[in-house]
Scaffold this active site. Structure first.
Site, PDB file in Angstrom:
ATOM      1  N   LEU A   1     -31.882 -66.894  18.731  1.00  0.00           N
ATOM      2  CA  LEU A   1     -30.787 -67.342  17.860  1.00  0.00           C
ATOM      3  C   LEU A   1     -29.937 -68.286  18.694  1.00  0.00           C
ATOM      4  CD1 LEU A   1     -29.576 -64.058  16.050  1.00  0.00           C
ATOM      5  CD2 LEU A   1     -30.984 -65.899  15.113  1.00  0.00           C
ATOM      6  N   ASP A   2     -29.427 -69.337  18.079  1.00  0.00           N
ATOM      7  CA  ASP A   2     -28.569 -70.281  18.800  1.00  0.00           C
ATOM      8  C   ASP A   2     -27.353 -69.557  19.360  1.00  0.00           C
ATOM      9  OD1 ASP A   2     -30.242 -72.180  17.710  1.00  0.00           O
ATOM     10  OD2 ASP A   2     -28.862 -72.658  16.075  1.00  0.00           O
ATOM     11  N   LYS A   3     -26.745 -70.163  20.347  1.00  0.00           N
ATOM     12  CA  LYS A   3     -25.563 -69.552  20.967  1.00  0.00           C
ATOM     13  C   LYS A   3     -24.508 -69.192  19.926  1.00  0.00           C
ATOM     14  CE  LYS A   3     -22.218 -70.324  24.637  1.00  0.00           C
ATOM     15  NZ  LYS A   3     -21.638 -71.291  25.560  1.00  0.00           N
TER      16      LYS A   3
END
Ligand code: URA
Length: 238
Positions: free
Chosen positions: A102-104
């Site tokens: 998952l993106d930051k």
């Protein structure tokens, strides 16, 4: 198997830490305190307890984390906090790693596992299980956006996504379902429609559902979830 190795596999710490734990008399085998880390144990047979609590043998271990924003999906990083640092110490098995990314700034359901075969299957382009996301965007959503998601969207690099779904639940908010996991996929799908994602949370992944697990909290998968996950990957549960 050696006692310290067994406890290491079960996530109780490094060899060195386990040596100290065992020598401190905190471990029993079949009810007897043992102080030799090399004591042989039958890993499948049970009988080992730490501080009086029985240690159940699990070959693999799976954790569901409600990833908060601001941490990166990696096992270690010299500069940025990782999802591993969010896990409570009792769930930090050293061989645990995140399945996909998952993106930051993305929140929500992240699966961590010790089973490389399972992870490989779940990340395969052939695993077309739904992944659902709550997305908030910077512009109003309409029927044209729903139709675009249903048809599949051409991303900026020319790749056309599989058909998905967008269910509009607010003026600038929708529940997106996709069946693959390309890099930054949801953000890029909306970008192709001229909208910027300002908030993103993964709600489910195949049979796993985030539910009301609080942000930043983690828990081992239930036996039923493990069964369903392996079945979704066409693997028999080891
Ligand atoms: N799609 C994205 O754009 N980001 C994520 O983190 C997950 C899916």
């Amino acid at each position: 198997m050696r006692l310290d190795k067994f406890l290491g596999h079960m996530g109780f710490g490094s060899r060195k830490e386990l040596g100290a734990l065992i020598r401190a008399g905190r471990v029993t085998v079949d009810g007897m305190t043992v102080t030799d880390p090399a004591t042989p144990v039958d890993p499948a047979g049970g009988g080992v307890a730490v501080d009086g609590r029985p240690v159940a043998f699990q070959r693999h271990f799976h954790v569901l984390l409600h990833k908060p924003a601001g941490v990166i999906t990696a096992t270690e990083d010299p500069r940025q906090p990782t999802v591993m640092e969010v896990l409570p110490p009792e769930l930090r098995r050293r061989d645990l790693f995140p399945v996909g990314r998952l993106d930051k700034e993305t929140e929500g359901l992240l699966l961590l596992t010790t089973d490389g075969t399972l992870a490989h299957r779940l990340l395969s382009p052939r695993w077309h299980q739904p992944k659902r996301y709550l997305a908030q965007v910077d512009a109003p959503l309409g029927p044209g956006d729903e139709a675009a998601f249903a048809a599949g969207i051409a991303l900026e690099d020319g790749y056309v996504t599989l058909p998905g779904q967008l269910e509009i639940v607010g003026p600038q908010e929708g529940i997106v379902t996709i069946y693959e996991g390309k890099y930054h996929q949801v953000r890029r799908m909306f970008a192709a429609l001229g909208k910027r994602v300002v908030y993103l949370r993964r709600l489910s992944m195949g049979p796993l559902v985030l539910g009301d697990l609080p942000r930043g909290a983690a828990r081992p998968l239930t036996e039923a979830e493990v069964e369903a996950l392996y079945a979704s990957a066409s693997l028999s549960h080891p």
